[in-house]
Design an enzyme around this catalytic site. Sequence first.
Site: not given
Ligand SMILES: *Cc1c(COP(=O)(O)O)cnc(C)c1O
Length: 357
Positions: A48, A99, A170
């Site tokens: 883990r 998002y 992000d």
């Molecule tokens: C899809 C997405 C997420 C979430 O990611 P997952 O892998 O689906 O949990 C976060 N930020 C953006 C910009 C996304 O497109």
Amino acid sequence: MSNPESEVSAATRLVAGGRPVRAPGAALSPAIEFTSTYVADGPVSYARSGNPTWTAFEDTLGSLEGGRALAFASGMAAIHACFQLTDHGARVVAPTTAYNGTGALLDNASQSGRLRVTRVQMDDTPALLAAMDGADLLWIESPTNPMLEIADIPALTAYARDHGVLTVCDNTFLTPLVQRPLDLGVDVVLHSATKYLAGHSDVIIGATITADDALHERLHTTRTLLGAIPGPMETWLALRGMRTLHLRLERATANAAELARRLDGHPTVDRVRYPGVGAIVSIELSGGQRAAERLEEQVQVWAPATSLGGVESTLERRRRHPLEPTTVPQSLVRLSVGVEDVEDLWRDLDRSLRHSA
Ligand SMILES: *Cc1c(COP(=O)(O)O)cnc(C)c1O
């Protein structure tokens, strides 16, 4: 694991990263280490907290972003771990149209009193700077999903550094091949590696990257304690997908630029949102919500599906999701442009748009 020389380009690092040490007879590709535990007295005792298949993926991604990466069970697991970097009652500034999973997580945290949240347009720098006064964390998404607004990241991080505001970016939409947020002063980069990095719509996985050792350790602890870990198989698939990221992104970006150019002025399209980078294009249809719904039903080459960043082109009316912010128009369709032949994509889209009008 071999570490490709830092002076080689990103494309070479994508291909060479995370491979086993070169020796006569050694495997060229990393193993998928299916194990829950290790013989005692080694660097890791229980799987883990560490796995060599994660390390191969993390070394490659970390080298591209310019920091140390951690693989997570999903993008959402990695986002949650980032919010865990803040204390109870901390104030977070986040985009109005982040998002929708990020937005929902923030709404939950705000309702429970865990966080105080201020939402601001990502392209409104003066409003963001004002909102950051006294804030603990700034959440950056640029371009935003699905409005494709662009943040002035250097201006935001300069203020954040001077005022003790932690910044997370992000970087799912652009990847380190287009934008390296750590170079722009961001503290932590976040990826839904589900999208462009893995690139084949066959795995869910996330990642954080930071050049700050203390933040890395805290994220690692959170991952271990929450058990927010990816499977070795998923991680291996993500690394294999990343080997061709530069090729996929180059083709998808060229296709997106061409489609955005042709969509601009299309009789059925009111507005084209395309920031000039990346392979996501959002369009607003003059026929409103109904036309957008019909477009989803009409397409044949394009798949009507959520998610993005795969080799295959997908499109979706985002407001079909109840959690989508109401600032997103009902008629907005987000296109995730893939690597197919652009003429096939155009014929299908043009025909479907005309039938939907
Ligand atoms: C899809 C997405 C997420 C979430 O990611 P997952 O892998 O689906 O949990 C976060 N930020 C953006 C910009 C996304 O497109």
